[in-house]
Design an enzyme around this catalytic site. Structure first.
Site, mmCIF file in Angstrom:
data_model
loop_
_atom_site.group_PDB
_atom_site.id
_atom_site.type_symbol
_atom_site.label_atom_id
_atom_site.label_comp_id
_atom_site.label_asym_id
_atom_site.label_seq_id
_atom_site.Cartn_x
_atom_site.Cartn_y
_atom_site.Cartn_z
ATOM 1 N N GLU A 23 0.486 -1.121 -0.244
ATOM 2 C CA GLU A 23 -0.048 -0.035 -0.058
ATOM 3 C C GLU A 23 0.819 1.210 0.122
ATOM 4 O OE1 GLU A 23 -2.756 0.718 2.926
ATOM 5 O OE2 GLU A 23 -3.742 2.837 2.440
ATOM 6 N N ARG A 57 5.485 -12.881 9.706
ATOM 7 C CA ARG A 57 6.371 -10.977 8.815
ATOM 8 C C ARG A 57 7.791 -11.403 10.093
ATOM 9 N NH1 ARG A 57 2.162 -7.484 8.488
ATOM 10 N NH2 ARG A 57 3.415 -5.969 9.431
ATOM 11 N N LYS A 107 4.728 0.664 8.535
ATOM 12 C CA LYS A 107 4.604 1.673 8.488
ATOM 13 C C LYS A 107 3.807 2.939 9.080
ATOM 14 C CE LYS A 107 3.602 0.019 4.445
ATOM 15 N NZ LYS A 107 2.507 -0.219 2.943
HETATM 16 P P1 ATP Z 1 2.861 -2.357 7.384
HETATM 17 O O1 ATP Z 1 2.481 -2.662 8.831
HETATM 18 O O2 ATP Z 1 4.486 -2.300 7.853
HETATM 19 O O3 ATP Z 1 2.299 -0.876 7.083
HETATM 20 P P2 ATP Z 1 1.665 -4.070 5.684
HETATM 21 O O4 ATP Z 1 1.501 -5.188 6.046
HETATM 22 O O5 ATP Z 1 0.277 -3.444 6.334
HETATM 23 O O6 ATP Z 1 2.767 -2.947 6.130
HETATM 24 P P3 ATP Z 1 1.304 -3.601 2.847
HETATM 25 O O7 ATP Z 1 2.204 -2.417 2.124
HETATM 26 O O8 ATP Z 1 0.538 -4.189 3.233
HETATM 27 O O9 ATP Z 1 2.211 -3.019 4.408
HETATM 28 O O10 ATP Z 1 2.776 -4.828 2.918
HETATM 29 C C1 ATP Z 1 2.737 -5.348 1.332
HETATM 30 C C2 ATP Z 1 3.191 -6.357 1.717
HETATM 31 O O11 ATP Z 1 4.859 -7.154 2.737
HETATM 32 C C3 ATP Z 1 2.552 -7.592 2.249
HETATM 33 O O12 ATP Z 1 1.875 -8.861 1.339
HETATM 34 C C4 ATP Z 1 2.867 -8.162 3.578
HETATM 35 O O13 ATP Z 1 2.331 -9.073 3.493
HETATM 36 C C5 ATP Z 1 4.478 -7.409 3.281
HETATM 37 N N1 ATP Z 1 4.863 -7.091 4.745
HETATM 38 C C6 ATP Z 1 4.808 -6.188 5.441
HETATM 39 N N2 ATP Z 1 5.257 -6.159 6.542
HETATM 40 C C7 ATP Z 1 6.121 -7.400 6.405
HETATM 41 C C8 ATP Z 1 7.243 -7.664 7.336
HETATM 42 N N3 ATP Z 1 7.779 -7.302 8.353
HETATM 43 N N4 ATP Z 1 7.983 -8.932 6.948
HETATM 44 C C9 ATP Z 1 7.317 -10.043 5.793
HETATM 45 N N5 ATP Z 1 6.070 -9.429 5.131
HETATM 46 C C10 ATP Z 1 5.599 -7.842 5.247
HETATM 47 MG MG MG Z 2 -1.211 -1.944 6.119
#
Ligand code: ATP
Ligand code: MG
Length: 553
Positions: free
Chosen positions: A34, A259, A269
């Site tokens: 995102e 994760r 983020k």
């Molecule tokens: P954040 O909490 O940092 O915003 P998110 O999962 O909401 O993380 P996205 O932009 O939706 O962020 O993530 C893109 C991809 O990266 C998704 O497929 C998510 O599963 C993966 N991802 C995000 N954070 C991690 C992590 N700490 N370890 C492994 N994969 C991750």
């Molecule tokens: Mg997110």
């Protein structure tokens, strides 16, 4: 076919068996960020996994921006994400935006309504939460649940036309308010938001929810294996329900993995944005941040990050990785790639009283004692040099082998010097030290007359180039403390130390992001942002020593 490939994690095993059984002829994965912030090293784990998996099986990987939440998203983030993925060494087969599927998603929602599988609900967000029930108690049906298909179609169209205010109505999937899985209790699939979208502008005022949009995005793109993090495990039945009831041709398989979390930092983020907004750090690319941009500016190489991601592996159980492991991989990568050179971080002037005034000489010093091919460089030597403050003590403890009054040490690549006099100001602070050198002891001449126990490094006071050094420590103090504290109360006040010292004269040619090993101090990166012609800035990537041992499996 399977024998051609190594199968070192459970996701790879699934892929191999799907290719073997003929379920798929080709695999397609995606990395779906995102655009609401910069990528962090957790994302790198997902990027490496998705791209390398497809690569290994000659499949494809899409970069898809999951941009269904207009108020949080921005084109700055879109651009930074593209740059970071490329910098990490990956090239997507297709670049997509979920927002380009809004029309199709809207039509699928209408299909659900027509099938009696979705309805417009007037309950407030609080009421919806209340009606949803708990793990113990079943949910309660909304009074709007049995609206006619006609009425629902009509209301949903009005929602799209902007006839209602934010939050006044939502579209919900009609599944099962008694389901033991709360995600299946008539989840919201569309909401109203009168806000500008970075891609579609003001075209839409209804936006699909993640749980509705994501399976459709995957299905539209023909994704075969939709890899996501563990917290979506309970959403999988809903994912499958959406794909089926929306009558998508392709049914991607959602697979969850743990994760990445690293000690002494935050990995979301939302939290990282707070650090930026509260000015705790100097932007998303602050070298203390676990963002890709921050690690890069700190001096991490993309190779070291890829190696780290491969080494932590892919598992089903959440765990916390010691940040020393990340440091291990950058040391390992830089060991053979960097030239050794001398830098003085906390200068103390040393005058060689018996070295002729106005004379100087060039000494040849090896660029890398572990690598003959790295060659030698010429370093000017003269009467006045700088050494580290910590390499001199007026009243040393036992076993201190560096400089103190009456003691002799080797200057790296140069001569033995002996301390004779300490010059102080009125308050007793040491201003400079006076030594004599022994011309017989020149390095490389095979002098064996006597031995000294200490070798210290130095730079020529007349020719050295002033430089700023930035030393970093953990951004977040011990997260595992007994009390649950908000991470903003756990900020390490000493995460940055700025020092002004000197580097060897040939560093005048150092390029932005060039990396060096400073003798005894560690690996440093030429800061790409703050280094100007008149000022070199070096970020310490990592010190030389570590107690970390990688168990090689
Ligand atoms: P954040 O909490 O940092 O915003 P998110 O999962 O909401 O993380 P996205 O932009 O939706 O962020 O993530 C893109 C991809 O990266 C998704 O497929 C998510 O599963 C993966 N991802 C995000 N954070 C991690 C992590 N700490 N370890 C492994 N994969 C991750
Ligand atoms: Mg997110």
């Amino acid at each position: 076919m399977s024998t051609e490939f190594s199968s070192s994690n459970f996701i790879k095993n699934i892929v191999i068996s799907d290719l073997d059984s003929g379920k798929h002829n080709e695999i397609i994965t995606r990395f779906p960020p995102e655009p609401n912030g910069y990528l962090h090293i957790g994302h790198a784990k997902s990027i490496v996994l998705n791209f390398e998996l497809a690569d290994e099986f000659k499949g494809k990987t899409n970069l898809r921006f999951d941009d269904t939440n207009p108020t949080k998203e921005d084109t700055e983030y879109v651009e930074s994400i593209k740059e970071d993925v490329k910098w990490l060494g990956f090239d997507w087969d297709n670049l997509y935006f979920a927002s380009n599927y809004f029309e199709e998603m809207y039509n699928r929602a209408i299909l659900l309504i027509k099938k009696g599988k979705a309805y417009v609900c007037d309950l407030t967000p609080e009421e919806i939460r209340e009606y949803r029930g708990t793990l113990k108690d079943p949910g309660k049906e909304s009074p709007c649940r049995n609206r006619s298909i006609e009425e629902n179609l009509n209301l949903f169209e009005k929602m799209r036309k902007g006839e209602f205010k934010d939050g006044e109505k939502v579209l919900r999937a009609k599944i099962d308010m008694n389901s033991p899985n709360i995600n299946m209790r008539d989840p919201i699939i569309y909401r109203i938001s009168h806000s500008e979208h970075h891609n579609t502008g003001s075209k839409w005022c209804v936006y699909p929810m993640y749980d509705f949009a994501h399976p459709l995005e995957d299905a539209i793109e023909g994704i075969t294996h939709s890899i996501c993090t563990l917290e979506f495990e309970d959403h999988r039945p809903l994912y499958d329900w959406i794909v089926k009831e929306c009558e998508m041709e392709c049914a991607p398989q959602q697979i969850e993995f743990a994760r990445l979390n690293i000690t002494n930092t935050v990995m979301s983020k939302r939290k990282l944005k707070l650090l930026v907004d509260e000015n705790v750090v100097d932007g998303w690319d602050d070298p203390r941040m676990p963002t890709i941009a921050g690690l890069r500016r700190r001096g991490y190489t993309s190779e070291s990050i890829r190696n780290f991601c491969r080494a932590i592996g892919v598992a089903k159980a959440n765990s916390l990785v010691d940040d020393a492991m990340l440091e291990h991989f950058i040391r390992e990568d830089l060991h053979d790639k960097t030239l050794r050179t001398m830098a003085i971080l906390r200068p103390l002037k040393l005058v060689i009283t018996n070295y002729p005034e106005n004379e100087e000489e060039l000494l040849e010093i090896e660029n890398n004692p572990d690598d003959e091919n790295a060659g030698k460089r010429q370093v000017p030597f003269g009467r006045e040099i700088y050494i580290e403050q910590e390499d001199f003590m007026e009243n040393p403890p036992k076993k201190y082998f560096r400089l103190f009054p009456g003691n002799e040490v080797r200057l790296k690549g140069a001569y033995f010097v002996k301390c004779n006099e300490v010059i102080k100001d009125e308050e007793g602070n040491v201003l400079e030290i006076h030594c004599t050198y022994d011309p017989e002891t020149k390095s490389g001449t095979g002098f064996t007359g006597r031995k000294v126990k200490g070798t210290i490094h130095w730079v020529n006071a007349k020719h050295a180039i002033p430089a700023e050094f930035r030393l970093y420590d953990h951004l977040i103090l011990d997260e595992n403390s007994e009390e649950e504290k908000h991470f903003l109360e756990q900020i390490n006040p000493n995460s940055l130390e700025v020092l002004n010292g000197f580097v060897e004269p040939n560093m005048i040619d150092a390029k932005s992001e060039e990396k060096f090993q400073f003798f005894r101090h560690g690996y440093f990166n030429v800061d790409p942002k703050d280094t100007k012609n008149e000022k070199l800035v070096f970020n310490r990537i990592v010190s030389l020593k570590s107690s970390f041992k990688l168990d090689k499996k």
